[in-house]
Design an enzyme around this catalytic site. Structure first.
Site, PDB file in Angstrom:
ATOM      1  N   GLU A 290       0.702  -0.896  -0.160  1.00 45.06           N
ATOM      2  CA  GLU A 290      -0.305  -0.194  -0.413  1.00 45.06           C
ATOM      3  C   GLU A 290       1.233   1.281   0.072  1.00 45.06           C
ATOM      4  O   GLU A 290       0.986   2.087   0.376  1.00 45.06           O
ATOM      5  CB  GLU A 290      -1.080   0.191   0.680  1.00 45.06           C
ATOM      6  N   ASP A 364      -8.891  -8.693   3.895  1.00 50.59           N
ATOM      7  CA  ASP A 364      -8.398  -7.646   4.683  1.00 50.59           C
ATOM      8  C   ASP A 364      -9.476  -7.519   5.943  1.00 50.59           C
ATOM      9  O   ASP A 364     -10.242  -6.035   5.810  1.00 50.59           O
ATOM     10  CB  ASP A 364      -7.989  -6.099   4.365  1.00 50.59           C
ATOM     11  N   GLU A 392     -12.228  -1.918  12.268  1.00 50.22           N
ATOM     12  CA  GLU A 392     -12.852  -1.430  11.675  1.00 50.22           C
ATOM     13  C   GLU A 392     -13.730  -1.444  10.080  1.00 50.22           C
ATOM     14  O   GLU A 392     -14.040  -0.375   9.983  1.00 50.22           O
ATOM     15  CB  GLU A 392     -11.067  -1.354  10.126  1.00 50.22           C
ATOM     16  N   HIS A 520     -16.026  -7.259   1.578  1.00 50.09           N
ATOM     17  CA  HIS A 520     -15.561  -5.075   1.626  1.00 50.09           C
ATOM     18  C   HIS A 520     -16.624  -5.147   0.315  1.00 50.09           C
ATOM     19  O   HIS A 520     -16.411  -4.791  -0.791  1.00 50.09           O
ATOM     20  CB  HIS A 520     -14.226  -6.290   0.357  1.00 50.09           C
TER      21      HIS A 520
HETATM   22  O1  GCW Z   1      -7.116  -2.727   6.979  1.00 50.25           O
HETATM   23  C1  GCW Z   1      -5.691  -2.280   6.206  1.00 50.25           C
HETATM   24  C2  GCW Z   1      -6.637  -0.552   6.559  1.00 50.25           C
HETATM   25  C3  GCW Z   1      -5.441   0.156   6.411  1.00 50.25           C
HETATM   26  C4  GCW Z   1      -4.245  -0.298   7.051  1.00 50.25           C
HETATM   27  C5  GCW Z   1      -3.903  -1.910   6.352  1.00 50.25           C
HETATM   28  C6  GCW Z   1      -2.691  -2.655   6.934  1.00 50.25           C
HETATM   29  C7  GCW Z   1      -2.311   0.604   8.678  1.00 50.25           C
HETATM   30  O2  GCW Z   1      -7.806   0.037   5.829  1.00 50.25           O
HETATM   31  O3  GCW Z   1      -5.855   1.238   7.440  1.00 50.25           O
HETATM   32  O4  GCW Z   1      -3.113   0.616   7.509  1.00 50.25           O
HETATM   33  O5  GCW Z   1      -4.814  -2.917   6.261  1.00 50.25           O
HETATM   34  O6  GCW Z   1      -3.003  -3.312   7.235  1.00 50.25           O
HETATM   35  O7  GCW Z   1      -1.269  -1.914   6.994  1.00 50.25           O
END
Ligand code: GCW
Length: 675
Positions: A290, A364, A392, A520
């Site tokens: 990312e 995620d 989250e 998602h």
């Molecule tokens: O879950 C996602 C999040 C990001 C996060 C990333 C990660 C810290 O949306 O905010 O960054 O994963 O785990 O690196």
């Protein structure tokens, strides 16, 4: 009239025992306390027992260093006991190891002993004993030898140095960088107490999306102040450095892990860190993910970066938690397959001291995911499990969602890597491969809000993470009950109602958000509400439509052998099971299959009707929680009662919104197959 509470005391909210039989027993058995310990541990244990026992027992209790007399509690390490000829069997002492503890009645029925090999384990033992009292357990003939199953049990904070928290929903960061090291917020100690009480032994202070300043001498000196407080509770500090720190913070032209001056820079930085914090735990690294810098920027691979860092800590025994949350879709167009494809070829290339840290699922932290296929696929590399405590994707600090059942589903999942019984938990705790080190990391949900987690019930997830990290064989039911008794009340009505609310709350959330393996489909960026139509992201795999793939024929991501073939990343018999629509667990159906709208599920319902059934059920469950909570009015102090009631009202509105948006959206595709 119950006294109003703000939730600050968490589960360390000591209360008078209102069960007469228990009270009598406790009073009889705990006449006084003798603490046989060195200065620092003495102070900590005395502080806690002074806080707890007079309230719990509703009487004055003598707590001090004086000799063992009368009936009472004796707290001391094995070494201390030996000096008093209060020996315990060699075998027990060995079995306890460095972190385990023993609580045992001795000397007829007159005394109870809490002992351990180390000072900090003694603190864990003391908290465990208090938990027994807080939950009204019988302590007659108490005999508990308890050891943790995972070595490194870490909370990880996605806290930025400007005080904001990525995915934090409970205020600002607890770490007041502008005040440290001179001013010490009393909250640091309360945080350490809470962590120690559930066996957490490490804290990663800063966000994985990291800033180089965290490694500067100025910040290290601030961190020393935190380390000093945490150390006395058995908690070590870890940090998340940015991979390009040598260029960003130092003045090197590159951060290429293979260059000698880069290696030297890290080595010197590590020496500096260890000179200030001798028990520093190590680094957690998000690299080449990312947009974060990483070895790939210099033509290297993950092991080049991780090995270079662990080498820099070699003299100090630090570890590197190298995150596998890397999804470069040039490797594979299915994001769920990327980490496996990127990391499996590197198995065996990581040096000792490196863990590959893997999220519970391959995408995620979704409301539900099948376990990550890397578990079992890297037998030569210790894998740390990363769970997300902060909600989250699960309603943040608004929805009441008890996460232990989700974590148990993953921990108990059988990977079949070495035949039946090769569970994720046995890979993580190292027992499957006889690893000597193991680690688990939970992304924290704490912040500066008075109640720490934003929602009183989110405290349960912090609690449950610690308890499962300590012993993943504990059941979510037992953890839930412990927490309720300590946080709310021991009144059976309260315990039963709240228990029922909590235990189904995760499944309900999955139902009203992403049932049957959907994932998602949240609103972009903040990930709070639903947005299944979203298709405007800068990356294809950040769009909702990429994941649900709704069309006139059906719904779901085809990851079967006729699709992306992600099922091939799982061991037999799972890959066959996931591949075959007829036997794929329905909870993962749309994760692995593009299912036709007129497909009938085991219930006899067609897909759209089945979806509706889940969305309806999720909403109903929240309405039920609201009702159950209402019935507790008068049994919970009004401050906390109203706080939770308001949250439940919003949760109900949100759940209906999820229902309406998703049903409305999918209906367009299901066409005339909708009744
Ligand atoms: O879950 C996602 C999040 C990001 C996060 C990333 C990660 C810290 O949306 O905010 O960054 O994963 O785990 O690196």
């Amino acid at each position: 009239m119950l006294i109003n509470e703000d939730g600050y005391r968490l589960w360390l909210r000591y209360q008078k025992i209102n069960d007469d039989i228990r009270l009598l027993q406790y009073r009889k058995m705990i006449d006084g306390v003798t603490i046989l310990e060195n200065e620092q541990t003495f102070d900590i244990i005395k502080y806690e027992l002074d806080l707890a026992l007079p309230v719990i027992l509703d009487k004055q209790v003598g707590i001090g260093r004086t000799g063992v007399t009368g009936r009472g509690l004796v707290v001391g390490t094995i070494d201390n006991l030996r000096k008093l000829n209060l020996d315990i069997p060699e075998l027990d002492s060995r079995e306890m190891g460095n972190e385990g503890f023993l609580i045992r009645q001795y000397d007829g029925d007159s005394n109870i002993l809490i002992t351990a090999n180390s000072n900090t384990a003694l603190i864990t033992g003391m908290f465990h004993f208090l938990r027994r009292l807080q939950t009204h357990h019988d302590i007659q003939n108490i005999d508990i030898l308890n050891t943790p199953r995972i070595h490194r049990r870490l909370l990880c904070h996605w806290d930025n140095i400007d005080g904001s928290i990525e995915r934090g929903y409970a205020g600002r960061s607890l770490w007041k960088w502008n005040e440290l090291p001179n001013k010490i917020d009393p909250r640091y100690r309360d945080y350490a107490r809470a962590c120690a009480s559930i066996g957490i032994n490490g804290v990663i202070l800063n966000n994985v999306n990291s800033q180089p300043e965290i490694l500067s001498t100025e910040y290290l000196l601030k961190i020393v102040a935190l380390a000093d407080i945490f150390r006395s509770y058995g908690i070590r500090i870890y940090l998340s450095p940015p991979f390009n720190a040598p260029a960003q913070l130092g003045s090197l032209r590159t951060s290429d892990p293979r260059k000698p001056d880069v290696k030297r820079w890290w080595k010197e930085k590590m020496d500096e860190i260890y000179s200030l914090i001798p028990d520093f735990g190590g680094f957690q690294v998000k690299a080449s993910s990312e947009g974060q810098p990483g070895p790939h920027d210099y033509g290297g691979n993950h092991h080049d970066g991780a090995n270079m860092l662990v080498e820099a800590m070699h003299d100090h025994n630090g570890i590197v938690l190298w995150r596998a949350f890397v999804y470069d879709t040039t490797i594979d167009k299915d994001r769920a397959k990327c980490a496996y494809k990127g990391f499996v070829p590197l198995d065996g290339k990581f040096d000792p001291g490196v863990f590959v840290q893997v999220k519970n699922g391959p995408v995620d932290f979704q409301p539900r995911e099948p376990f990550h296929p890397l578990f079992g696929a890297m037998p030569k590399t210790p894998l740390a499990l990363e769970l997300q405590i902060t909600q989250e994707y699960l309603g943040q600090a608004v929805h009441l969602v008890y996460l232990a059942p989700m974590w148990k589903e993953v921990l108990d999942a059988d990977t079949f890597a070495y035949g039946e019984g090769s569970t994720v938990s046995r890979i993580v705790d190292g027992s499957l491969y006889a690893n000597t080190e193991s680690a688990i990391v939970g992304v924290s949900n704490t912040g500066s809000d008075r109640n720490w987690c934003g929602h009183h019930f989110a405290q349960a997830n912090w609690y449950a993470f610690g308890r499962l990290a300590w012993d993943h064989y504990l059941s979510s039911e037992d953890i839930c009950e412990e927490w309720i008794r300590m946080t709310w009340s021991n009144d059976p009505d309260v315990v039963n109602s709240i228990r029922k609310m909590m235990l189904g709350s995760w499944e309900a959330c999955v139902d009203y958000m992403t049932p049957l393996g959907l994932h998602h489909i949240t609103q972009e960026g903040h990930h709070y509400g639903p947005d299944p139509a979203f298709n405007g992201a800068s990356r294809e795999d950040w769009n909702s439509v990429y994941y649900h793939r709704a069309d006139k024929e059906g719904l779901g991501f085809n990851r079967s052998s006729s699709g992306s073939n992600a099922i091939s990343q799982y061991f037999s018999p799972l890959h066959k099971q996931f591949d075959d629509l007829a036997i794929c667990p329905e909870k993962y159906l749309l994760w692995f299959h593009h299912v036709l709208w007129d497909y009938r599920l085991s219930s006899g319902r067609m897909l759209f009707e089945e979806l509706k059934h889940h969305y309806d059920g999720g909403v109903e469950y929240v309405a039920g929680m609201k009702k159950a909570w209402k019935s507790l009015q008068g049994k919970i102090d009004s401050q906390r009662f109203e706080h939770v009631q308001n949250k439940l009202e919003t949760q109900e509105v949100n759940a209906k919104f999820w229902h309406d948006v998703c049903m409305g959206y999918f209906r367009q595709f299901a066409g005339d197959r909708v009744s």
